[in-house]
Design a protein around this motif. Structure first.
Motif, mmCIF file in Angstrom:
data_model
loop_
_atom_site.group_PDB
_atom_site.id
_atom_site.type_symbol
_atom_site.label_atom_id
_atom_site.label_comp_id
_atom_site.label_asym_id
_atom_site.label_seq_id
_atom_site.Cartn_x
_atom_site.Cartn_y
_atom_site.Cartn_z
ATOM 1 N N LEU A 1 0.805 -1.222 0.000
ATOM 2 C CA LEU A 1 0.000 0.000 0.000
ATOM 3 C C LEU A 1 0.840 1.275 0.000
ATOM 4 O O LEU A 1 0.353 2.336 -0.352
ATOM 5 C CB LEU A 1 -0.942 -0.006 1.207
ATOM 6 C CG LEU A 1 -1.864 -1.234 1.291
ATOM 7 C CD1 LEU A 1 -2.695 -1.185 2.552
ATOM 8 C CD2 LEU A 1 -2.741 -1.314 0.053
ATOM 9 N N TYR A 2 2.076 1.190 0.426
ATOM 10 C CA TYR A 2 2.970 2.345 0.412
ATOM 11 C C TYR A 2 4.400 1.830 0.490
ATOM 12 O O TYR A 2 4.636 0.663 0.790
ATOM 13 C CB TYR A 2 2.674 3.303 1.565
ATOM 14 C CG TYR A 2 2.796 2.672 2.934
ATOM 15 C CD1 TYR A 2 4.000 2.682 3.619
ATOM 16 C CD2 TYR A 2 1.708 2.031 3.524
ATOM 17 C CE1 TYR A 2 4.124 2.082 4.859
ATOM 18 C CE2 TYR A 2 1.818 1.432 4.774
ATOM 19 C CZ TYR A 2 3.031 1.465 5.429
ATOM 20 O OH TYR A 2 3.146 0.868 6.656
ATOM 21 N N TYR B 1 2.236 1.407 -11.643
ATOM 22 C CA TYR B 1 0.914 1.445 -12.269
ATOM 23 C C TYR B 1 -0.066 0.674 -11.400
ATOM 24 O O TYR B 1 0.139 -0.500 -11.112
ATOM 25 C CB TYR B 1 0.975 0.824 -13.664
ATOM 26 C CG TYR B 1 -0.354 0.800 -14.364
ATOM 27 C CD1 TYR B 1 -0.803 1.897 -15.072
ATOM 28 C CD2 TYR B 1 -1.165 -0.324 -14.311
ATOM 29 C CE1 TYR B 1 -2.030 1.874 -15.713
ATOM 30 C CE2 TYR B 1 -2.398 -0.360 -14.937
ATOM 31 C CZ TYR B 1 -2.816 0.747 -15.645
ATOM 32 O OH TYR B 1 -4.031 0.735 -16.270
ATOM 33 N N LEU B 2 -1.101 1.357 -10.986
ATOM 34 C CA LEU B 2 -2.182 0.694 -10.245
ATOM 35 C C LEU B 2 -3.410 0.558 -11.130
ATOM 36 O O LEU B 2 -3.989 -0.507 -11.252
ATOM 37 C CB LEU B 2 -2.530 1.471 -8.982
ATOM 38 C CG LEU B 2 -3.662 0.900 -8.139
ATOM 39 C CD1 LEU B 2 -3.313 -0.485 -7.612
ATOM 40 C CD2 LEU B 2 -3.989 1.835 -6.980
ATOM 41 N N ASN B 3 -3.775 1.664 -11.787
ATOM 42 C CA ASN B 3 -4.906 1.666 -12.716
ATOM 43 C C ASN B 3 -4.739 2.877 -13.640
ATOM 44 O O ASN B 3 -3.740 3.580 -13.575
ATOM 45 C CB ASN B 3 -6.252 1.697 -11.973
ATOM 46 C CG ASN B 3 -6.357 2.869 -11.025
ATOM 47 O OD1 ASN B 3 -5.974 3.992 -11.348
ATOM 48 N ND2 ASN B 3 -6.874 2.623 -9.830
ATOM 49 N N ASP B 4 -5.706 3.134 -14.503
ATOM 50 C CA ASP B 4 -5.585 4.229 -15.470
ATOM 51 C C ASP B 4 -5.520 5.607 -14.821
ATOM 52 O O ASP B 4 -5.154 6.581 -15.471
ATOM 53 C CB ASP B 4 -6.742 4.193 -16.466
ATOM 54 C CG ASP B 4 -6.605 3.027 -17.431
ATOM 55 O OD1 ASP B 4 -5.487 2.462 -17.534
ATOM 56 O OD2 ASP B 4 -7.605 2.670 -18.070
ATOM 57 N N TRP B 5 -5.864 5.725 -13.549
ATOM 58 C CA TRP B 5 -5.851 7.013 -12.864
ATOM 59 C C TRP B 5 -4.702 7.138 -11.874
ATOM 60 O O TRP B 5 -4.455 8.199 -11.332
ATOM 61 C CB TRP B 5 -7.180 7.257 -12.149
ATOM 62 C CG TRP B 5 -8.316 7.298 -13.099
ATOM 63 C CD1 TRP B 5 -8.741 8.384 -13.816
ATOM 64 C CD2 TRP B 5 -9.159 6.228 -13.473
ATOM 65 N NE1 TRP B 5 -9.792 8.044 -14.620
ATOM 66 C CE2 TRP B 5 -10.079 6.710 -14.430
ATOM 67 C CE3 TRP B 5 -9.230 4.886 -13.109
ATOM 68 C CZ2 TRP B 5 -11.060 5.915 -15.006
ATOM 69 C CZ3 TRP B 5 -10.207 4.090 -13.699
ATOM 70 C CH2 TRP B 5 -11.098 4.615 -14.631
#
Length: 92
Positions: free
Chosen positions: A40-41, A63-67
């Motif tokens: 998470l960090y 990269y986690l998602n498109d945002w």
């Protein structure tokens, strides 16, 4: 084309390599990723050796998602050498 043999563990750390030849129409290279979802960090560090051969893109990204993405990419045509100091003209 990502191949496991393009990744080696050395005393300095992990080496991810890009080949200088084509295999089945693609250039063998390396990628390292995790499928864990409990990170998470943290702190992420990388030391990149950028090639001077034109046509490659060296990158480091989270990269986690498109945002949610942090992405650093270096194009070999803009890599500094003794005749061309590194200068960034803008951030996209």
């Amino acid at each position: 084309m990502y191949l496991p043999e393009q990744i080696q563990l050395t005393p300095q750390g992990l080496e991810l390599k890009v080949s200088s030849y084509f295999v089945d129409g693609a250039i063998p290279s390396a990628e390292l990723c995790s499928i864990r979802n409990d990170i998470l960090y943290g702190t992420f560090r990388v030391r990149l050796a950028l090639p001077l051969v034109p046509g490659t893109c060296t990158g480091f990204f989270y990269y986690l998602n498109d945002w949610t993405e942090i992405d650093f990419e270096f194009l070999s045509s803009f890599v500094a050498n003794e005749n061309r100091p590194m200068a960034f003209t803008g951030i996209q």
